[in-house]
Design a protein around this motif. Structure first.
Motif, PDB file in Angstrom:
ATOM      1  N   SER A  78       4.331  14.892  -4.127  1.00  0.00           N
ATOM      2  CA  SER A  78       4.089  14.377  -2.776  1.00  0.00           C
ATOM      3  C   SER A  78       3.947  15.503  -1.772  1.00  0.00           C
ATOM      4  O   SER A  78       3.087  15.443  -0.875  1.00  0.00           O
ATOM      5  N   GLU A 201      -5.894   8.739  -1.376  1.00  0.00           N
ATOM      6  CA  GLU A 201      -6.151   7.842  -2.500  1.00  0.00           C
ATOM      7  C   GLU A 201      -5.846   8.545  -3.827  1.00  0.00           C
ATOM      8  O   GLU A 201      -5.306   7.936  -4.758  1.00  0.00           O
ATOM      9  N   HIS A 203      -3.643  10.829  -4.182  1.00  0.00           N
ATOM     10  CA  HIS A 203      -2.180  10.902  -4.231  1.00  0.00           C
ATOM     11  C   HIS A 203      -1.595   9.606  -4.801  1.00  0.00           C
ATOM     12  O   HIS A 203      -0.734   9.636  -5.687  1.00  0.00           O
ATOM     13  N   LYS A 204      -2.070   8.479  -4.300  1.00  0.00           N
ATOM     14  CA  LYS A 204      -1.576   7.197  -4.811  1.00  0.00           C
ATOM     15  C   LYS A 204      -1.868   7.045  -6.299  1.00  0.00           C
ATOM     16  O   LYS A 204      -1.007   6.595  -7.077  1.00  0.00           O
ATOM     17  N   LYS A 208       0.953   6.744  -9.436  1.00  0.00           N
ATOM     18  CA  LYS A 208       0.911   5.685 -10.443  1.00  0.00           C
ATOM     19  C   LYS A 208       0.833   6.279 -11.837  1.00  0.00           C
ATOM     20  O   LYS A 208       1.497   5.818 -12.769  1.00  0.00           O
TER      21      LYS A 208
END
Length: 214
Positions: A78, A201, A203-204, A208
């Motif tokens: 992050s 996007e 990063h997301k 996941k």
């Protein structure tokens, strides 16, 4: 060792390439004897290369394992993507101001080509790196490029790639297209926003992916 044998700097470059190609992955042990045999050199340049790798944070000593390539944890991922979003947004803004017509044309050609090859994950993994490199250079700010290059080394510690996912590949190329369109129209705000959105996007998708691996 002959005069033409690789020195520590050359071994360092080869190790970086091996990490980038996933020949060496996070968690891999870095044994001097094995690497010396692999590269056909003595242990001295291997040791020098590993010291440079360690100085960049791309190698660490672990108890009972010796030197290994580290893996990034959730918080480190992050932190890295937060910085990447800031830097790439700035690159987008500057590219919209300074990119030449030729640079914009090359970026557009890359997007068009990638759109035609969405099913080829291996190819897109390579062209994705090239797209981002050309995008950074289009900012025409050497200091920004240097910072992004340094950050790129840390990105090598991410396990696997989210571009193996069909949906993420398609969305990533669409996001690239949005960035290039904003740059071509010299819209600095939109280019900044598009680049930041692309990294957010990514990063997301990475988080996941990280959850699936752990």
């Amino acid at each position: 060792m002959s005069a033409n044998s690789p020195n520590g700097a050359e071994i360092y470059r080869r190790l970086i390439k091996a990490i980038e190609s996933r020949e060496l992955k996070p968690g891999s042990r870095l044994r001097e004897a094995e690497l010396a045999e692999k590269f056909g050199v003595s242990r001295t340049p291997i040791r020098e290369g590993l010291k440079r790798l360690e100085a960049q944070g791309l190698a660490v000593h672990e108890p009972n394992r010796g030197m290994v390539i580290p893996s990034l944890d959730h918080n480190q991922i992050s932190e890295l993507y937060f910085l990447r979003e800031v830097l790439e947004g700035t690159a987008g803004r500057l590219a919209a101001q300074h990119a030449s017509a030729a640079e914009i044309e090359i970026l557009q050609e890359m997007v068009d080509s990638d759109m035609q090859n969405l099913a080829d994950a291996e190819r897109l993994i390579k062209t994705n790196r090239e797209f981002h490199r050309r995008f950074y250079l289009a900012s025409h700010n050497r200091y920004l490029v240097e910072q992004i290059d340094h950050m790129r080394l840390s990105l090598l510690l991410l396990a696997g790639t989210t571009l193996t996912d069909d949906d993420r590949r398609r969305l990533a190329i669409e996001e690239h297209a949005e960035i290039v369109d904003a740059i071509s129209k010299r819209d600095c705000e939109r280019a900044d926003k598009a680049a930041r959105h692309h990294i957010a996007e990514a990063h997301k998708a990475r988080l996941k992916f990280f959850t699936q691996l752990t």
